[in-house]
Enzyme design. Structure first.
Site, PDB file in Angstrom:
ATOM      1  N   GLN A   1       0.867  -1.161   0.000  1.00 23.65           N
ATOM      2  CA  GLN A   1       0.000   0.000   0.000  1.00 23.65           C
ATOM      3  C   GLN A   1       0.905   1.212   0.000  1.00 23.65           C
ATOM      4  O   GLN A   1       2.076   1.112   0.344  1.00 23.65           O
ATOM      5  CB  GLN A   1      -0.877   0.043   1.260  1.00 23.65           C
ATOM      6  CG  GLN A   1      -2.099  -0.815   1.201  1.00 23.65           C
ATOM      7  CD  GLN A   1      -2.894  -0.741   2.486  1.00 23.65           C
ATOM      8  OE1 GLN A   1      -2.348  -0.534   3.572  1.00 23.65           O
ATOM      9  NE2 GLN A   1      -4.189  -0.934   2.374  1.00 23.65           N
TER      10      GLN A   1
ATOM     11  N   THR B   1       1.809  -3.241   7.768  1.00 23.75           N
ATOM     12  CA  THR B   1       2.128  -4.646   7.524  1.00 23.75           C
ATOM     13  C   THR B   1       1.213  -5.195   6.424  1.00 23.75           C
ATOM     14  O   THR B   1       1.012  -6.393   6.305  1.00 23.75           O
ATOM     15  CB  THR B   1       2.040  -5.392   8.873  1.00 23.75           C
ATOM     16  OG1 THR B   1       2.870  -4.678   9.800  1.00 23.75           O
ATOM     17  CG2 THR B   1       2.539  -6.813   8.817  1.00 23.75           C
ATOM     18  N   HIS B   2       0.666  -4.275   5.604  1.00 24.47           N
ATOM     19  CA  HIS B   2      -0.352  -4.646   4.624  1.00 24.47           C
ATOM     20  C   HIS B   2       0.221  -5.089   3.286  1.00 24.47           C
ATOM     21  O   HIS B   2      -0.258  -4.671   2.241  1.00 24.47           O
ATOM     22  CB  HIS B   2      -1.322  -3.479   4.445  1.00 24.47           C
ATOM     23  CG  HIS B   2      -1.887  -2.981   5.746  1.00 24.47           C
ATOM     24  ND1 HIS B   2      -2.493  -1.764   5.880  1.00 24.47           N
ATOM     25  CD2 HIS B   2      -1.928  -3.547   6.979  1.00 24.47           C
ATOM     26  CE1 HIS B   2      -2.893  -1.593   7.138  1.00 24.47           C
ATOM     27  NE2 HIS B   2      -2.546  -2.658   7.823  1.00 24.47           N
ATOM     28  N   ILE B   3       1.254  -5.910   3.317  1.00 19.40           N
ATOM     29  CA  ILE B   3       1.752  -6.496   2.074  1.00 19.40           C
ATOM     30  C   ILE B   3       0.742  -7.544   1.612  1.00 19.40           C
ATOM     31  O   ILE B   3       0.069  -8.170   2.441  1.00 19.40           O
ATOM     32  CB  ILE B   3       3.156  -7.097   2.247  1.00 19.40           C
ATOM     33  CG1 ILE B   3       3.231  -7.965   3.492  1.00 19.40           C
ATOM     34  CG2 ILE B   3       4.197  -5.995   2.340  1.00 19.40           C
ATOM     35  CD1 ILE B   3       4.584  -8.594   3.700  1.00 19.40           C
TER      36      ILE B   3
END
Lengths: 591, 209
Positions: free
Chosen positions: A347, A517-519
């Protein structure tokens, strides 16, 4: 020789949110379920009891709840012709470790998804044109619709006791909620949390600017709550220790607070911790999973046969396991063929610190991970992209997540980093500064992908996963556009100065500073086996008794926080396994 | 403490290091650490400095933790040069950073002035620290810029603002200076009010300040 355990119906790899949901649902269907978690067991008592856990040195400075990278990590590079180097220290993203996974140290922002995001290629083609999609952008539809997922979004919100205010119940728009949201079948289980100063100032300012603020949905309980499993939550007290921390208060939804007490009562469920899975085993045809092989705490290699395998670890580990198990064709960026590792996304996060005068008290030490006011005027396709000539959007928010001085005290631009002038600035600003952010989508590109690193290995001798990722022109231009709106809002909030980070054209992905941590992506779900790893039921196209959960199934990076989507997809997969797959195990969609 | 000469920075009011014997740092290193900490967070009208807060003690005690051995980081080679955006790419552990970093700085200062860093007057110490921060002082052994920013300064801030149980933030004075209530962690009645919070800090041991 590996020790061979007694066969079970289902083996689940990883025991965070998705593992807990799948274990609960399949154990409830009467199956013998074993979950393997490579970290330690953990629970509110004793691990996150007050005051032990609210320790910034242990949790934020030394990453107490995060993955210990000494055993395994990933490697990083910006482009496919670069040499990747290891992610040696925690920075841009924070994988969790142990029972509960990242569901322990997350913030709690609990969003859904917009219907058009799930059919983005079709939507962009219909509203704009096929030519509107840049050449290297790999847009595709996800294969599942919002209407199909709605009951599962609802289910997950009611498991979590999510606090919020509906803006659209079955098509009826409701003032005060997010009027842009897709229809929900009913209101949130709990009303919104109280607004801390940052959120109140944000809401007032955006209203004056003509936007429609809404309370960000938060899996931080605003009232006492008992969910359908009988698990109880207590009201959030805005302790200020949310992201990086386990909840002291049984307020933040986690597997431990919302599912595990009920699951642990089921005799047909068992959990093994310190079990590091090396690979998914397949039979001689390669089309049937026979179980998994793991290493236990004593270093023994153990085979766990199972009729069905569910990958429910964090994003990185699910993708790595698919690659190390040779399931699905690895993606090749040269030819554009292959699927495992394809469409790896993240993101784009823009963050602006606001500094107010000494009479404006923000009190940043108070807060909750999910609390905040937000606007969706620039989310998804809620605005006309035609004249802007980029794809994507995101949410702009004024959250007050709770911050302490070890986590870093933001200071006005030009402040020295030490000495008496720094000290004066810290004293002047700590109680009077806040932060607003824009979290934006990240599209999938031909040159952004995951594969196995040729050089670096983990503590078990397996190759590390290699990330190839950088910000691309489309997303940088989106970021500049929304970044401008973010600064306008900062001014309207009355900040006397601002500092922060807006990703612009020419900005490279910086892996040092935490953003989220939005991989996501790498084992995309979809309609076409040539561009996806999983069908719409999260079932492997190649190995039908293998299901894969997590944000790795996303086809591109959405602007919202992914946990709501990840949880809903786990309930969706579980529902279809129960209602369809178990009656007739085999491919649920013809290849 | 540093050998006292007329040129040394004035003695601090209540040096936390007087009754503490470092386990990791040698006397010369300890003198450097105390002198550097006293410049990074000086003792001034706004409150005690890093030395009075016990920061050198914090850093010495941290040297006995797994973190100081690099045990929380991926430390397998090869160790390659990479753009700054890819983060720490050195084989050096925090312990090695301090050992080599202090030695390199003291050698550079000695070569230029004939004295160790700790024996310089405060204004000259500040000038050296600014040059180190900018990467203008070089060493063959390590990046002194990285040692300064990622270890010396970062750990000084951790020690000053961390809980007193780690050896720094004596009497929660750094929290009191900025208005941070420590681990009170209970703000339901106050969160909707944009007003001064009425109570002082509490530490992990339950001590009130």
């Amino acid at each position: 020789m590996a020790v061979v355990n007694k066969p079970v119906d289902v083996v689940i790899v990883g025991f965070g949110w998705t593992g807990a949901i799948m274990a609960m649902e399949l154990a409830d269907a009467g199956l013998q379920v074993v979950a393997l978690e490579r970290g330690d067991d953990a629970n509110t008592e004793p691990n996150w009891a007050y005051p032990k856990v609210v320790d910034e040195i242990a949790q934020s400075a030394r990453n107490g709840l995060l993955q210990n990278l000494s055993k395994t990590t990933v490697t990083l590079r910006h482009g496919k012709d670069d040499t990747a180097v290891p992610y040696r220290q925690i920075g841009s993203f924070k994988p969790g470790q142990g029972v509960g996974g990242a569901g322990i140290h997350w913030s709690g922002v609990h969003s859904r998804v917009m219907p058009e995001e799930l059919r983005l290629k079709s939507h962009v083609t219909e509203r704009y044109s096929a030519k509107f999609i840049p050449k290297d952008m790999q847009l595709q539809d996800w294969g599942v619709s919002y209407d199909e997922l709605e009951p599962h979004f609802d289910r997950f919100e009611y498991v979590c006791g999510t606090s919020g205010q509906a803006g659209n119940i079955q098509g009826r728009k409701i003032e005060g909620g997010n009027v842009f949201e897709a229809p929900r079948s009913r209101d949130f289980p709990l009303p919104p949390l109280a607004d801390p100063p940052t959120s109140a100032l944000f809401a007032k300012a955006v209203r004056e600017l003509g936007y429609k603020p809404y309370a960000l949905p938060a899996a931080n309980a605003s009232r006492p709550y008992v969910n359908s499993y009988g698990c109880q939550l207590g009201p959030c007290n805005f302790c200020g220790f949310c992201s990086d921390y386990g909840c002291i208060n049984y307020s933040k939804a986690s597997p431990q607070t919302t599912i595990l007490p009920a699951l642990y009562r089921k005799p047909n469920f068992s959990l093994r911790t310190n079990a590091h899975v090396l690979k998914v085993n397949t039979d001689s045809t390669g089309k049937k999973a026979t179980g998994v092989t793991y290493v236990d705490a004593a270093g023994r290699e153990i085979e766990q046969p199972a009729s069905m395998v569910v990958l429910a670890a964090f994003h990185l580990h699910n993708v790595r396991l698919m690659l190390s198990s040779n399931i699905g064709k690895p993606y090749d960026p040269e030819t554009g063929e292959g699927v495992v590792g394809r469409n790896f996304c993240y993101q784009v996060l823009n963050s602006v610190n606001l500094f107010f005068d000494k009479n404006t008290y923000i009190n940043q030490f108070m807060g909750a991970g999910g609390v905040g006011q937000a606007i969706d005027e620039f989310y998804g396709d809620n605005f006309d992209h035609g004249p802007l000539n980029f794809i994507g959007g995101g949410v702009i928010w004024g959250r007050q997540t709770g911050n302490g001085p070890v986590r870093g005290i933001p200071l006005p631009q030009g402040t020295p980093g030490w000495g008496s002038a720094w000290k004066q600035a810290v004293k002047d600003n700590y109680l009077h500064s806040g932060r607003i952010e824009a979290q934006l989508s990240n599209m999938a590109y031909r040159g952004c992908f995951l594969d196995l690193d040729p050089t670096y290995k983990d503590a078990y001798g397996s190759p590390l996963l290699r990330m190839t990722l950088n910000w691309q022109d489309n997303d940088q231009r989106l970021s500049e556009y929304v970044g401008g709106k973010l600064q306008d809002i900062g001014h309207a909030m009355g900040a006397k100065s601002m500092s922060g980070r807006i990703i612009k054209r020419g900005t490279d992905w910086d892996t040092r500073a935490y953003q989220s941590t939005h991989i996501n992506g790498g084992t995309a779900m979809g309609t076409d086996p040539k561009t996806s790893v999983l069908n719409k039921y999260l079932q492997s196209w190649d190995v039908p008794n293998l299901f894969v959960l997590g944000a790795n199934v996303f086809a591109h990076g959405i602007g919202y926080n992914p946990t709501g989507m990840v949880g809903a997809l786990a309930f969706w997969a579980a529902h279809n396994i129960r209602s369809t797959y178990l009656k007739n195990p085999g491919p649920m969609v013809a290849k | 403490m540093a050998a006292s000469t007329s040129e040394v920075a004035p003695p601090t009011a209540t040096p936390a290091s007087n009754d503490y014997a470092p386990s990791f740092f040698t006397p010369a290193e300890w003198a450097f650490l105390n002198a550097a900490c006293a410049r990074l967070i000086p003792n001034d009208d706004n409150g005690p400095g890093a030395v009075e807060l016990g920061v050198p003690q914090f850093i010495d005690r941290q040297m006995g933790t797994p973190w100081a051995e690099g045990a929380l980081w991926y430390m397998q080679g090869p160790f390659l040069e990479a753009k700054a955006e890819f983060g720490y790419q050195s084989a050096l552990t925090p312990k090695q950073q301090y050992r080599l970093g202090i030695k390199a700085i003291d050698e550079a200062v000695q070569a230029a002035t004939g004295k160790p860093f700790a024996a310089l007057p405060p204004t000259e110490q500040d000038a050296w620290l600014k040059r180190i921060e900018k990467g203008e002082v070089k060493s063959d052994a390590l990046s002194l810029k990285s040692f300064f920013g990622s270890f010396l300064l970062k750990n000084t801030m951790e020690g000053a603002f961390g809980d007193p149980l780690y050896g720094g933030n004596k009497d929660m004075a750094a929290w009191k200076m900025i208005g941070h209530p420590g681990v009170r962690a209970d703000y339901l009645e106050f969160v909707a009010e944009a007003k001064p919070y009425p109570y002082g800090p509490v530490s992990l041991h339950g001590k009130r300040g």
